[in-house]
Design an enzyme around this catalytic site. Structure first.
Site, PDB file in Angstrom:
ATOM      1  N   CYS A 197       0.936  -1.352   0.087  1.00 34.45           N
ATOM      2  CA  CYS A 197       0.003  -0.009   0.041  1.00 34.45           C
ATOM      3  C   CYS A 197       0.927   1.259   0.026  1.00 34.45           C
ATOM      4  CB  CYS A 197      -0.913  -0.120   1.318  1.00 34.45           C
ATOM      5  SG  CYS A 197      -1.728   1.378   1.570  1.00 34.45           S
TER       6      CYS A 197
ATOM      7  N   GLU B 138      -7.751  -0.918   1.732  1.00 40.73           N
ATOM      8  CA  GLU B 138      -7.894   0.574   1.604  1.00 40.73           C
ATOM      9  C   GLU B 138      -9.158   0.886   2.355  1.00 40.73           C
ATOM     10  OE1 GLU B 138      -5.348   2.108   0.660  1.00 40.73           O
ATOM     11  OE2 GLU B 138      -4.482   0.198  -0.244  1.00 40.73           O
TER      12      GLU B 138
ATOM     13  N   HIS C  36      -8.395   2.187   5.710  1.00 39.10           N
ATOM     14  CA  HIS C  36      -7.872   3.383   5.719  1.00 39.10           C
ATOM     15  C   HIS C  36      -8.987   4.520   5.450  1.00 39.10           C
ATOM     16  CE1 HIS C  36      -3.741   2.441   5.686  1.00 39.10           C
ATOM     17  NE2 HIS C  36      -3.810   1.796   4.496  1.00 39.10           N
TER      18      HIS C  36
ATOM     19  N   HIS D 299      -1.744   1.486   9.257  1.00 38.71           N
ATOM     20  CA  HIS D 299      -1.190   0.133   9.093  1.00 38.71           C
ATOM     21  C   HIS D 299      -0.876  -0.607  10.464  1.00 38.71           C
ATOM     22  CE1 HIS D 299       0.240   1.180   4.914  1.00 38.71           C
ATOM     23  NE2 HIS D 299      -0.847   0.524   4.773  1.00 38.71           N
TER      24      HIS D 299
END
Length: 369
Positions: A129, A281, A284, A290
């Site tokens: 990522c 994702e 996020h 993370h």
């Protein structure tokens, strides 16, 4: 009498060789998946030439490695005292890089050698990522429940979240122009719907697809290179995707990758599972940074042809700390996530047990001769 003395010595040597070979095989198998796709040219394959570099080395490519660590939050520019101009990265393996490599190894559970050994280079070369690891670097592990001794989930600076009335309804839409054409829209929509559903099952947030891209809370698209957000994509098996913290809602995937929703129908050795990346994702987009737990969905790296489709305890605890729990979520589901996260370790122990059992049988046969 002589044969009695020779046999144990020979047996000892054979056992030593077997153990050494088994240990070597186990180590090689641990990195096999990393090494396999590194045989294919991709954006970070160039770092392979830095293998075994250490402090004092001066090799072409170290400056690019410093840039890599800088991009992901590990390496910081040194500013001269007289002005604010950044000193260009050099190809010297300096003290600062050694500290960065050691810290990187510590964070991800690698041997702390301070050198670019095989395990370190393998992880550096793994596709990942694009969101930097700033909060991993500065994290302070916190004690938690009996299910976990330490929490590894992290948030963006300021711990942003979607600040709306519970239950929250978020809309998402796909870009009308920036898509890929080798997967059908039903396949793409299905992968994202399943990913959104997994997060919705554990928190009081509903995700609804809309055709109105401009007004959608979450905007999804596939882009190549510089696409206007200040974080350009870099090509095959580098940065796979990136998403922004709440309440930005932008979700970008690298169009250069070979995306798939079914490895049975996609034979490419560099294929990336779309649903796994979407699941990561979305974490996020909800506010999670993370995790350092490799089995966690929020772990930054994902190997080609790897699927990671189950939220783990750390993922669940982290997002529920932001939004609370879905009323239908149960402790049993949490225990199931914790148990399934142990399967990888159990498989490894099972392989070791079989190896030892075979060795024991061999010993019995030798002693009976």
């Amino acid at each position: 009498m002589l044969s009695f003395l020779i046999n144990p010595i020979s047996l000892y040597l054979i056992i030593s060789l077997l153990i050494t070979h088994s240990s070597s095989t186990m180590v090689q198998s641990h990195y096999h998946d990393h090494d396999h796709h590194h045989k294919h040219p991709h954006v970070w394959h160039k770092f392979n030439k830095l293998l075994n570099s250490k402090k004092g080395s001066r090799i072409q490519g170290i400056a690019e490695l410093k840039q890599y660590f800088h991009h992901f939050g590990y390496y910081h520019h040194i500013l001269p005292n007289n002005n604010h101009t950044k000193i260009p990265f050099t190809n010297k393996f300096d003290d600062h890089l050694e500290d960065v490599v050691t810290r990187y190894q510590q964070i991800f559970g690698l041997p702390k050698t301070g050198t670019l050994d095989e395990s370190t280079i393998s992880l550096v070369m793994s596709p990942r990522c694009g969101v930097p690891d700033h909060n991993i670097i500065n994290k302070n592990p916190r004690p938690t429940s009996l299910l976990h001794g330490v929490q590894h989930y992290l948030y963006f600076p300021g711990q942003p979240r979607w600040n709306r009335e519970i239950p929250i309804n978020l809309t998402y839409a796909f870009s009308p122009q920036d898509m890929i054409n080798y997967l059908s829209m039903p396949e793409i929509r299905g992968a994202f719907a399943r990913s959104f559903s997994k997060w919705a099952s554990i928190i009081p947030v509903n995700f609804l697809e809309t055709q109105d891209y401009d007004l959608a809370d979450i905007k999804i698209g596939f882009y190549s290179g510089d696409h206007g957000d200040g974080d350009p994509f870099d090509g095959v098996l580098g940065v796979l995707a990136h998403a922004f913290s709440p309440e930005n809602g932008r979700f970008h995937l690298d169009a250069a990758e070979t995306w798939t929703v079914d490895f049975k129908s996609e034979n490419s050795k560099v294929a990336i599972d779309l649903e796994s990346v979407a699941l990561h994702e979305i974490g996020h987009l909800l506010g999670l940074a993370h995790s350092t737990i490799e089995e966690s969905v929020m772990y930054p790296s994902l190997k080609p042809r790897e699927r990671k489709l189950k939220l783990r305890v750390d993922d669940i605890a982290g997002v529920q700390n932001l939004y609370g729990s879905n009323p239908n979520f149960t402790l049993g589901a949490l225990l199931e996530a914790e148990t399934s996260s142990s399967f990888h370790c159990i498989d490894h122990l099972r392989d070791t047990f079989h190896m030892l059992a075979s060795l024991a049988a061999f010993l019995v046969i030798c002693l009976c001769l």
